[in-house]
Design an enzyme around this catalytic site. Sequence first.
Site, PDB file in Angstrom:
ATOM      1  CG  ASP A   1      16.896 -15.144  77.962  1.00 40.54           C
ATOM      2  OD1 ASP A   1      16.436 -15.414  76.841  1.00 40.54           O
ATOM      3  OD2 ASP A   1      17.415 -15.998  78.708  1.00 40.54           O
TER       4      ASP A   1
ATOM      5  CD  GLU B   1      13.292 -11.865  69.519  1.00 39.55           C
ATOM      6  OE1 GLU B   1      14.320 -11.176  69.522  1.00 39.55           O
ATOM      7  OE2 GLU B   1      13.255 -13.060  69.855  1.00 39.55           O
TER       8      GLU B   1
ATOM      9  CG  ASP C   1      14.206 -12.518  74.268  1.00 41.70           C
ATOM     10  OD1 ASP C   1      13.568 -12.908  73.270  1.00 41.70           O
ATOM     11  OD2 ASP C   1      15.167 -13.150  74.748  1.00 41.70           O
TER      12      ASP C   1
END
Length: 180
Positions: A145, A73, A13
Amino acid sequence: MSSASPIRVIGIDPGSNVTGWGVIDGLGQRQQVVEYGTIRLDGKEPLPMRLHQIHAQLVSLIQRLQPHEMAVEEVFVSQNVQSALKLGHARGAAIVAGAQMGLPIAEYTAMQVKKAVVGYGRAEKNQMQEMMRMLLNLDKKPAQDAADGLAIAMCHLNQRQWHQQTLPAAILGLQRGGRA
């Protein structure tokens, strides 16, 4: 007869201040956490230095944890263009780290990840954290996160599993004279 080996995936991420990551081993329907965490950066540092730190720390993690594949992502473009650009740079640093280490890299939108993990593409951060805790049998909720990094890895493993189940059946159907 040899038993199948798990596939180890690192999910990323990306962020220019905090980059979350999670490593999961997947074998069939079973998924087990290897390790997860965050790369926290000093927002006062120049962006190029932060990007270097993201890259260097991810290369180190990849060397140590030996994942087979990486999932990252995709950039979500919000109203703040500057934030989206910085996120894109952080994402690039992560992708270069994976490519440098020879990993195949998959990309997923936040909505795809949320839908794959929670079943709802607009799930909130706390829902993602709790779902990661439950699905991966963790003692406590991971940081936001890190939970996202785990969710991205899980999404990729789920996609791989789905493709392994449906693609051979589709190919077999075509070989038997089925239509595409």
